[in-house]
Enzyme design. Sequence first.
Site, PDB file in Angstrom:
ATOM      1  N   GLU A 160     -63.221   5.906  -1.665  1.00 20.74           N
ATOM      2  CA  GLU A 160     -64.418   5.117  -1.967  1.00 20.74           C
ATOM      3  C   GLU A 160     -64.033   3.709  -2.417  1.00 20.74           C
ATOM      4  OE1 GLU A 160     -67.285   7.120  -4.394  1.00 20.74           O
ATOM      5  OE2 GLU A 160     -68.346   5.288  -4.897  1.00 20.74           O
ATOM      6  N   ARG A 189     -72.122   9.595 -15.471  1.00 20.04           N
ATOM      7  CA  ARG A 189     -72.537  10.853 -14.839  1.00 20.04           C
ATOM      8  C   ARG A 189     -72.083  12.057 -15.672  1.00 20.04           C
ATOM      9  NH1 ARG A 189     -74.788  12.699  -9.977  1.00 20.04           N
ATOM     10  NH2 ARG A 189     -75.118  10.549  -9.308  1.00 20.04           N
ATOM     11  N   GLU A 241     -71.767  17.430  -3.567  1.00 18.09           N
ATOM     12  CA  GLU A 241     -71.133  17.615  -4.863  1.00 18.09           C
ATOM     13  C   GLU A 241     -71.673  18.787  -5.693  1.00 18.09           C
ATOM     14  OE1 GLU A 241     -72.166  13.481  -5.547  1.00 18.09           O
ATOM     15  OE2 GLU A 241     -70.134  13.155  -6.234  1.00 18.09           O
TER      16      GLU A 241
END
Length: 1324
Positions: A796, A875, A1256
């Site tokens: 990423e 997160r 995920e």
Amino acid sequence: MAGLEQSGNTLVFFVNGKKITDDNPEPEETLLSYIRNKLKLTGSKLGCGEGGCGACTVMISRYDRQSKQIQHFSVNACLAPVCSVHGMAVTTVEGIGSTKTRLHPVQERISRSHGSQCGFCTPGIVMSMYTLLRNTPLPSTNQMQHAFEGNLCRCTGYRPILDGFKTFTKEFKCQMGENCCRNKPAEDMQIQENGLDKDTTFTSYDPTQEPIFPSELQLTDKYDKMMMSFRGERTSWFRPVTIAQLLDVKANNPNAKLVCGNTEIGVETKFKGLHYPVLISATHVPELTCIEYSHTGVTIGASTTLNAIHDSFQEKRKQLKEYETRVMVAINEMLQWFAGQQIRNVAAIGGNIMTGSPISDLNPIFMAAGSTLTLQSLEGSRKVAFDENFYTAYRKNIVRPDEILVSIFIPYTSEKEYFYAYKQANRKEDDIAIVNAGMKVRLDDEQKVQKMSLAFGGMAPTTVLALGCCNKAIGRTWDDKLLEDVCHWLENDLPLSDSAPGGQIQYRRTLTTSFFFKFFLQVKSYKVKLHGKDLTAIKDYEWEERKSVQIFEKVPEGQQEIDPVGRPVPHVSAAKQATGEAIYCDDMPHYSDELYIALVLSTVAHGKILSVDTKMALEIPGIVGYVDHTDVPGSNDTGPAALIDEEIYRSEMVTCQGQIIGAIVADTQAHAQRAAKLVKIQYETYDPIITIKEAIAKDSYFPTDSVIVNGDVESALKEVENTLEGEIHLGSQEHFYLETNAVIAVPKGEDGEMEIFASTQNPTTTQMLAARALGVPASHVVCRVKRMGGGFGGKETRSIPALSLPAVVAAQKFGRPVRCMLDRDEDMLTTGTRHPLYAKYKIGFTAQGRIEALDVDLYLNAGCSTDLSAAVMERAMFHSDSCYKIPNVRVKGHLCKTNIPSNTAFRGFGGPQGLMVCENWISDVASKLGISQTKVREMNMYKEGDKTHYNQTIERCNIESCWKQVLEQSNYHKRLEQIDEYNRESRWRKRGIAAVPTKFGIAFTATFLNQAGALVHVYTDGSVLLTHGGCEMGQGLHTKMIQVASKTLGVSAERIHISETSTNTVPNTSATAASASSDLNGMAVLQACQTIKDRLQPFVKAKPEGTWNDWVNAAYFDRVSLSASGFYKTPNLGYDWETNSGNPFNYFSFGAAVSEVEIDCLTGDHKVLKTDIVMDLGSSLNPVIDIGQIEGAFAQGYGLFTLEQHKYSPNGTLLTRGPGAYKIPGFGDVPIEFNVTLLKDSPNPKAVYSSKAIGEPPLILASTVFYAIKHAITSARADTGVTGVFRLDSPASSERIRMACSDEFTKQFPEPKEGSFTPWFVQH
Ligand SMILES: Cc1cc2nc3c(=O)[nH]c(=O)nc-3n(C[C@H](O)[C@H](O)[C@H](O)COP(=O)(O)OP(=O)(O)OC[C@H]3O[C@@H](n4cnc5c(N)ncnc54)[C@H](O)[C@@H]3O)c2cc1C
Ligand code: FES
Ligand code: FES
């Protein structure tokens, strides 16, 4: 030199039936490099270069003149020297089938059973299966599974591959008995057993259709019987065919290395920087390849391969008396756990002995068995005992430089001699030992010891005999007192310093006595019938056939045939991936003027660069130049996320090992890499900070003020009946995408334009940062991505500074295309991992188990730069509630700044860390109260309309539906009772079960990223070219986007093509991440297609009976644009940290799982007996792709929570740099029964065609294995009177399981005081 004058020096071999002759082969070149680079057969992949992943697997066939048979065997082409295949036939994945002609049944079955996601592992797996079928056209499932011990896949979780190939086996039939789906009406649900629905049919396998072995190799023996010699740039290769020739060459080149399988030498030369100028291949000398049995034992030639030994023993055992074969049985059992087939097919027994690795699996057996070695030189031969005097130091022995090892003699065991061998590794299959042992004892009629030999590996720099212990045992009766004494004697015979290489000191020492305990009982069992509890200590490892069921909703009746949404459509590239036709970055054809770069990496974790000396490096042939920070035309400062806090090439300071200081540019990879190792750098070094603990102690943090407070934690903790404090450390995780980072940077020569082909999840950031580095507008740079061999978050951001930017700068400097694909060790060293986490918590709860307050501090090890760490932390904090309503919460996040590579995104992106901490304290609360974890979970579970601690309302809450269904489907409560019963009777094997629910928030937490674009072109022949902002990395995104486009346009999916993802078609894209790519891009695709559809509407109306092509043509002639873009942004998103309000997420994905495990308390091994998963995915766009994501995520989570351990030395050296040292789950780790159900009737109005995100969310469900292990350990501890809450860090490795079982063996080796020694590796 005798015979040399008649030697041949033209390499001859066949590839896929074609004869290859080469007058100048390079002895240093591997077969893989040859077939990929010279023959342009790029189907075989490079995944690791060290024989550990199997991506490079090819089949070798040779004619055996003795047996007059053609032998087929799989090999790792990355290790096999091209010179070693002289006179043989090589079959690659391209040689067996193609999408252009006909798929081979192996290729067809893996692709149609959804066994190929990113596809990078697929050719290797295909070739392993193909080789098995060539040797055994109707194999058993057991044989089939063993064929894959040397193959890894990071995407699929293996289940679909095994299920697809099961159709080739004898046993192929339904394993579900009466419960078979064929016996039940399927109603509105589709049930697949073992991956296949009941109507699936495949092309049958017909062995007579296989390509024939080249007749030339069969008819003439000249290729086998002729001495060969090849001279390369700096290495010579000799292949003698008689022992006289061998000794002669050796005498003339005393420092020459003999080579057989090259499985040691290949690794030494590739990764340890060793160079051997003369190699002598010892594979064609008859004296070294024979196996001879006499009446006293067996003599095995040193070049005999491990699989040849295995097969020979298997046959011979039938003719010998049982007791004579006890060593053979031990060897064959050990070979099951020794590497994979590809290695065992070529690795020789002599290579194992002569390497003298202290963890060799065979040497302890040979030593304990009392073997003898025959050595020979031109001066004659001698026999030496293979005992404590053979090895003189680490990998050193008494063999003289002019001598060779000819053979080993292993005596048979006599009737009263008992022999067993043991091996403990992190992973059961294909892993090197932590400790291993060979144990032999001779007892007299009174059961007194006459002679005992206990040999151990992993306990010293060499294989060792526990001599003191064995001497003291003589004359002693084989009874419990002897067992007790031996355990103490072993402690003295096998001392290990607390700082010894390898670490795990107490575990290793405990294993020695635990092994002896097993041996003691096994020997005892010959005379005495063992009873219940003791029997469980020696229970054999049982191979069990795997079974599975997948259940999902059928598309509604009446859905048009042409509409593929909701149907189980295979991955669009699966067939190409299975034939090797799918092109990955490094498979792209080479430009004629292309250069290669090799990175020069920092070797210290924290220091100042004092000088860089490139002189020696630049003298290597083929070198074009050196690049560093002074060559960057734009800005050397970079940063792939919010902050610019990195450099492309380090200019002054290095802040971790593996940072890029410069790059060597050369004509070939070999030259560039050789030269890069010669660049000399001097540093002034400083003390590094490696661990979270060190960072806390030194107050080393990145600035962050992340806190979420909800309710009044202080008061709640004061008022509540019970409080509990605890901590947990969760380890890091390497992405281990099978395709390492790769790039080709092509300068276009005009206006500073640059074209970048990269394996990245983030083409836009690659483009933007490349433009910044080059000092040109972004419009002058294009980044293109066809597909990736896996990403998982690892590509990423880190692919950009770690590879793309250095390559772009080099390409610009030299004005030529530059290519690089990182070697696995470089990739692991430079690109960061999942963030390790340490958490400290205080929980307040009622006597019944209701949670009232949570106060938790989360510390992430961010590494040396910020990258995405702040978002990962967010997160983690958002997921600290898991699925539970907690009235009072305070979560604080701390980002530790350390001197390790920058940690980064990884599937789940902090979510799994936050969830895991929560599930851990839930299990603590249950332990503290003495009630079941399930009860605590149920009592606190969120309900519809509840608000989270960040005040988002949970809508369409399906936690409870998934939970109830999974408990019921798995028969959880009944099995819990059965497990309690089992554990009462079983002392050394324990079982455990756990259920865990999940809720995972879907959206990028950075609101602006929740946007996507798409571009659709319809051509006048009716074909559709679709482009969108997401990248294909195996997750099936392109397949799903084609399904969406097909449904929207009403045109068959076959007519829609996606070629690549590129910044010049869809600009300003977000990374393909956060599980949100189908949601975001799917809506953009839908919009673009809708626009086209609307434009076509008048033509449809005008000719309703017409076809798609008619309408398209009519529109074209009417000058209507057949190209449209689509754009989507997720509405109503945004969270305010100040006020703790807003919606960070669009919606939640829900699920629940149950797993049952069995652990071996004496070794720490475990196996997963059964896993059931129920997942809410809305109305799945493609149930088989979604099930593939669930199973793949589960396997990755399983690795995270039980197996995978990155190890850093205290000074910041990464010790785990390849599949040899870092273990991801293998084929053998699939749950024995593995069932996945998609929740029915739960459409999601917030995403495209009512679907839900999937990548995920299921990963955390693998924590069921962790908690089931904890449950099993609890029972083991209870047997020794230890009760209550205990800390188990993740991963629950074999070491942690063994040591947590806490019994008389572990107590013998207490942990030393922290700080009293320097450990070999640290928990970072
Ligand atoms: C992926 C992988 C997994 C592995 N797993 C295991 C494992 O589970 N257990 C384990 O024990 N090992 C393991 N190994 C190590 C290795 O495979 C074995 O040691 C193997 O037996 C080496 O044999 P080889 O023929 O390939 O050796 P080579 O690499 O060809 O040679 C090794 C050494 O032996 C010397 N040598 C070979 N023959 C002679 C001879 N006749 N006389 C003198 N010197 C000689 C060579 O000069 C060289 O120094 C693994 C290796 C890899 C790459
Ligand atoms: S590339 Fe050969 S085994 Fe990994
Ligand atoms: S499909 Fe196996 S590694 Fe991706």
